[in-house]
Design a protein around this motif. Sequence first.
Motif, PDB file in Angstrom:
ATOM      1  N   PHE A   1       2.083   6.346  -9.092  1.00 33.02           N
ATOM      2  CA  PHE A   1       0.844   5.637  -9.533  1.00 33.02           C
ATOM      3  C   PHE A   1       0.998   4.743 -10.712  1.00 33.02           C
ATOM      4  O   PHE A   1       0.124   3.511 -10.807  1.00 33.02           O
ATOM      5  CB  PHE A   1      -0.309   6.435  -9.605  1.00 33.02           C
ATOM      6  CG  PHE A   1      -0.744   7.034  -8.150  1.00 33.02           C
ATOM      7  CD1 PHE A   1      -1.286   6.289  -7.356  1.00 33.02           C
ATOM      8  CD2 PHE A   1      -0.589   8.464  -7.969  1.00 33.02           C
ATOM      9  CE1 PHE A   1      -1.991   6.831  -6.255  1.00 33.02           C
ATOM     10  CE2 PHE A   1      -1.013   8.930  -6.780  1.00 33.02           C
ATOM     11  CZ  PHE A   1      -1.654   8.178  -5.858  1.00 33.02           C
ATOM     12  N   GLY A   2       1.733   5.325 -11.760  1.00 35.24           N
ATOM     13  CA  GLY A   2       1.839   4.279 -12.843  1.00 35.24           C
ATOM     14  C   GLY A   2       2.520   2.902 -12.532  1.00 35.24           C
ATOM     15  O   GLY A   2       2.228   1.942 -13.020  1.00 35.24           O
ATOM     16  N   LEU A   3       3.713   3.137 -11.809  1.00 31.78           N
ATOM     17  CA  LEU A   3       4.144   1.749 -11.556  1.00 31.78           C
ATOM     18  C   LEU A   3       3.625   1.022 -10.505  1.00 31.78           C
ATOM     19  O   LEU A   3       3.403  -0.382 -10.914  1.00 31.78           O
ATOM     20  CB  LEU A   3       5.699   2.218 -10.820  1.00 31.78           C
ATOM     21  CG  LEU A   3       6.587   2.714 -11.727  1.00 31.78           C
ATOM     22  CD1 LEU A   3       8.011   3.159 -11.067  1.00 31.78           C
ATOM     23  CD2 LEU A   3       7.128   1.898 -12.869  1.00 31.78           C
TER      24      LEU A   3
ATOM     25  N   MET B   1       6.352  14.512 -15.897  1.00 33.00           N
ATOM     26  CA  MET B   1       5.595  13.539 -15.178  1.00 33.00           C
ATOM     27  C   MET B   1       6.243  13.758 -13.840  1.00 33.00           C
ATOM     28  O   MET B   1       7.500  13.545 -13.685  1.00 33.00           O
ATOM     29  CB  MET B   1       5.759  12.089 -15.579  1.00 33.00           C
ATOM     30  CG  MET B   1       4.777  11.464 -14.946  1.00 33.00           C
ATOM     31  SD  MET B   1       4.554   9.594 -15.115  1.00 33.00           S
ATOM     32  CE  MET B   1       4.669   9.442 -16.983  1.00 33.00           C
ATOM     33  N   GLY B   2       5.551  13.980 -12.612  1.00 29.83           N
ATOM     34  CA  GLY B   2       5.745  13.998 -11.228  1.00 29.83           C
ATOM     35  C   GLY B   2       6.149  12.725 -10.796  1.00 29.83           C
ATOM     36  O   GLY B   2       5.775  11.656 -11.266  1.00 29.83           O
ATOM     37  N   PHE B   3       6.723  12.571  -9.665  1.00 28.54           N
ATOM     38  CA  PHE B   3       7.102  11.595  -8.867  1.00 28.54           C
ATOM     39  C   PHE B   3       5.648  10.754  -8.712  1.00 28.54           C
ATOM     40  O   PHE B   3       5.757   9.726  -8.445  1.00 28.54           O
ATOM     41  CB  PHE B   3       7.805  11.801  -7.612  1.00 28.54           C
ATOM     42  CG  PHE B   3       8.042  10.747  -6.827  1.00 28.54           C
ATOM     43  CD1 PHE B   3       9.028   9.721  -7.016  1.00 28.54           C
ATOM     44  CD2 PHE B   3       7.517  10.577  -5.656  1.00 28.54           C
ATOM     45  CE1 PHE B   3       9.390   8.731  -6.200  1.00 28.54           C
ATOM     46  CE2 PHE B   3       7.652   9.367  -4.805  1.00 28.54           C
ATOM     47  CZ  PHE B   3       8.648   8.528  -5.197  1.00 28.54           C
ATOM     48  N   ARG B   4       4.723  11.595  -7.822  1.00 32.31           N
ATOM     49  CA  ARG B   4       3.368  11.040  -7.555  1.00 32.31           C
ATOM     50  C   ARG B   4       3.017  10.034  -8.779  1.00 32.31           C
ATOM     51  O   ARG B   4       2.427   8.999  -8.612  1.00 32.31           O
ATOM     52  CB  ARG B   4       2.565  11.883  -7.018  1.00 32.31           C
ATOM     53  CG  ARG B   4       2.952  12.611  -5.662  1.00 32.31           C
ATOM     54  CD  ARG B   4       1.831  13.549  -5.381  1.00 32.31           C
ATOM     55  NE  ARG B   4       2.648  14.592  -4.272  1.00 32.31           N
ATOM     56  CZ  ARG B   4       2.173  15.658  -4.564  1.00 32.31           C
ATOM     57  NH1 ARG B   4       1.075  16.282  -5.103  1.00 32.31           N
ATOM     58  NH2 ARG B   4       2.801  16.581  -3.545  1.00 32.31           N
ATOM     59  N   MET B   5       3.000  10.729  -9.906  1.00 33.95           N
ATOM     60  CA  MET B   5       2.351  10.028 -11.156  1.00 33.95           C
ATOM     61  C   MET B   5       3.153   8.856 -11.545  1.00 33.95           C
ATOM     62  O   MET B   5       2.512   7.745 -12.025  1.00 33.95           O
ATOM     63  CB  MET B   5       2.306  11.010 -12.386  1.00 33.95           C
ATOM     64  CG  MET B   5       1.066  10.873 -13.173  1.00 33.95           C
ATOM     65  SD  MET B   5      -0.335  10.427 -12.448  1.00 33.95           S
ATOM     66  CE  MET B   5      -0.612   8.963 -13.708  1.00 33.95           C
ATOM     67  N   LEU B   6       4.344   8.779 -11.386  1.00 32.37           N
ATOM     68  CA  LEU B   6       5.251   7.861 -11.669  1.00 32.37           C
ATOM     69  C   LEU B   6       5.026   6.670 -10.651  1.00 32.37           C
ATOM     70  O   LEU B   6       4.925   5.504 -11.021  1.00 32.37           O
ATOM     71  CB  LEU B   6       6.641   8.329 -11.418  1.00 32.37           C
ATOM     72  CG  LEU B   6       7.874   7.034 -11.910  1.00 32.37           C
ATOM     73  CD1 LEU B   6       7.709   6.546 -13.214  1.00 32.37           C
ATOM     74  CD2 LEU B   6       9.171   7.673 -11.350  1.00 32.37           C
TER      75      LEU B   6
ATOM     76  N   LEU C   1      -5.175  -0.062  -3.473  1.00 30.34           N
ATOM     77  CA  LEU C   1      -4.141   0.870  -3.932  1.00 30.34           C
ATOM     78  C   LEU C   1      -4.054   0.540  -5.303  1.00 30.34           C
ATOM     79  O   LEU C   1      -3.916   1.534  -6.268  1.00 30.34           O
ATOM     80  CB  LEU C   1      -2.769   0.566  -3.360  1.00 30.34           C
ATOM     81  CG  LEU C   1      -2.586   1.068  -1.881  1.00 30.34           C
ATOM     82  CD1 LEU C   1      -1.145   0.951  -1.296  1.00 30.34           C
ATOM     83  CD2 LEU C   1      -2.841   2.816  -1.833  1.00 30.34           C
ATOM     84  N   TRP C   2      -3.998  -0.647  -5.724  1.00 29.28           N
ATOM     85  CA  TRP C   2      -4.083  -1.016  -7.230  1.00 29.28           C
ATOM     86  C   TRP C   2      -5.450  -0.474  -7.964  1.00 29.28           C
ATOM     87  O   TRP C   2      -5.234   0.141  -8.861  1.00 29.28           O
ATOM     88  CB  TRP C   2      -4.051  -2.656  -7.429  1.00 29.28           C
ATOM     89  CG  TRP C   2      -4.043  -2.914  -8.898  1.00 29.28           C
ATOM     90  CD1 TRP C   2      -2.837  -2.635  -9.821  1.00 29.28           C
ATOM     91  CD2 TRP C   2      -5.310  -3.639  -9.603  1.00 29.28           C
ATOM     92  NE1 TRP C   2      -3.355  -3.291 -10.905  1.00 29.28           N
ATOM     93  CE2 TRP C   2      -4.597  -3.753 -11.180  1.00 29.28           C
ATOM     94  CE3 TRP C   2      -6.424  -3.857  -9.532  1.00 29.28           C
ATOM     95  CZ2 TRP C   2      -5.403  -4.165 -12.029  1.00 29.28           C
ATOM     96  CZ3 TRP C   2      -7.252  -4.188 -10.426  1.00 29.28           C
ATOM     97  CH2 TRP C   2      -6.705  -4.248 -11.627  1.00 29.28           C
ATOM     98  N   LEU C   3      -6.433  -0.544  -7.343  1.00 32.86           N
ATOM     99  CA  LEU C   3      -7.500   0.044  -7.758  1.00 32.86           C
ATOM    100  C   LEU C   3      -7.817   1.510  -7.983  1.00 32.86           C
ATOM    101  O   LEU C   3      -8.006   2.176  -9.272  1.00 32.86           O
ATOM    102  CB  LEU C   3      -8.708  -0.424  -7.021  1.00 32.86           C
ATOM    103  CG  LEU C   3     -10.222  -0.102  -7.372  1.00 32.86           C
ATOM    104  CD1 LEU C   3     -10.751  -0.854  -8.668  1.00 32.86           C
ATOM    105  CD2 LEU C   3     -11.397  -0.387  -6.298  1.00 32.86           C
TER     106      LEU C   3
ATOM    107  N   ILE D   1      -6.486   6.688 -11.267  1.00 30.24           N
ATOM    108  CA  ILE D   1      -5.733   7.869 -11.584  1.00 30.24           C
ATOM    109  C   ILE D   1      -5.037   7.497 -12.972  1.00 30.24           C
ATOM    110  O   ILE D   1      -4.814   8.487 -13.729  1.00 30.24           O
ATOM    111  CB  ILE D   1      -4.657   7.853 -10.350  1.00 30.24           C
ATOM    112  CG1 ILE D   1      -5.528   8.461  -9.230  1.00 30.24           C
ATOM    113  CG2 ILE D   1      -3.611   9.051 -10.815  1.00 30.24           C
ATOM    114  CD1 ILE D   1      -4.679   8.518  -8.012  1.00 30.24           C
ATOM    115  N   VAL D   2      -4.562   6.516 -13.187  1.00 29.75           N
ATOM    116  CA  VAL D   2      -3.688   6.249 -14.360  1.00 29.75           C
ATOM    117  C   VAL D   2      -4.575   6.464 -15.743  1.00 29.75           C
ATOM    118  O   VAL D   2      -4.339   7.216 -16.514  1.00 29.75           O
ATOM    119  CB  VAL D   2      -3.095   4.966 -14.358  1.00 29.75           C
ATOM    120  CG1 VAL D   2      -2.336   4.855 -15.623  1.00 29.75           C
ATOM    121  CG2 VAL D   2      -1.862   5.065 -13.354  1.00 29.75           C
TER     122      VAL D   2
END
Length: 155
Positions: free
Chosen positions: A8-10, A1-6, A72-74, A79-80
């Motif tokens: 967005f997930g966090l 998992m990439g940094f960007r995905m991390l 940003l949360w939306l 994305i998640v």
Amino acid sequence: MGFRMLFFGLFFMGGWLAAAGALGYAVAVLVRIRPQGWMRHHGHAAVRLLVPTAAYLRFDVALAVFAVLADLWLVSGAIVFGTDGIFTEDWMGYAGMTDPTGQGYQAGVVSMLRTTAWWTFGIAVLCRCWITAGMQVCVLPPAAWWIGTFETFYT
């Protein structure tokens, strides 16, 4: 998992807390400025309507911060949830099994983000929150365009 995905997930998992804190601060600012004037008393009527007082401007800034955090949360949530078999972008990692019910997900997310942007922009303009209105136009439509450019299993 990439940094960007991390990221967005966090942000999706904890972003609601940041947005709730910003909303609480905006409400506190609104309560604090309530006894003060929200419109100027001197000058032309158009200037009094368009140029807010300093107290109302503080509320507008606090509301704009809340709106950006909520946006940003939306976007993070879209994305998640889209990584579960719908989006196949390289930076997301392996998307898993193809979700047959997700064919309209990308179009629905893009439509929802655009609709949210214009509704919140309109409400902010009606309330004379110019900074908030500008932020809604600058954050959500580009995010909708960005999500619309993702490769999917269905294109």
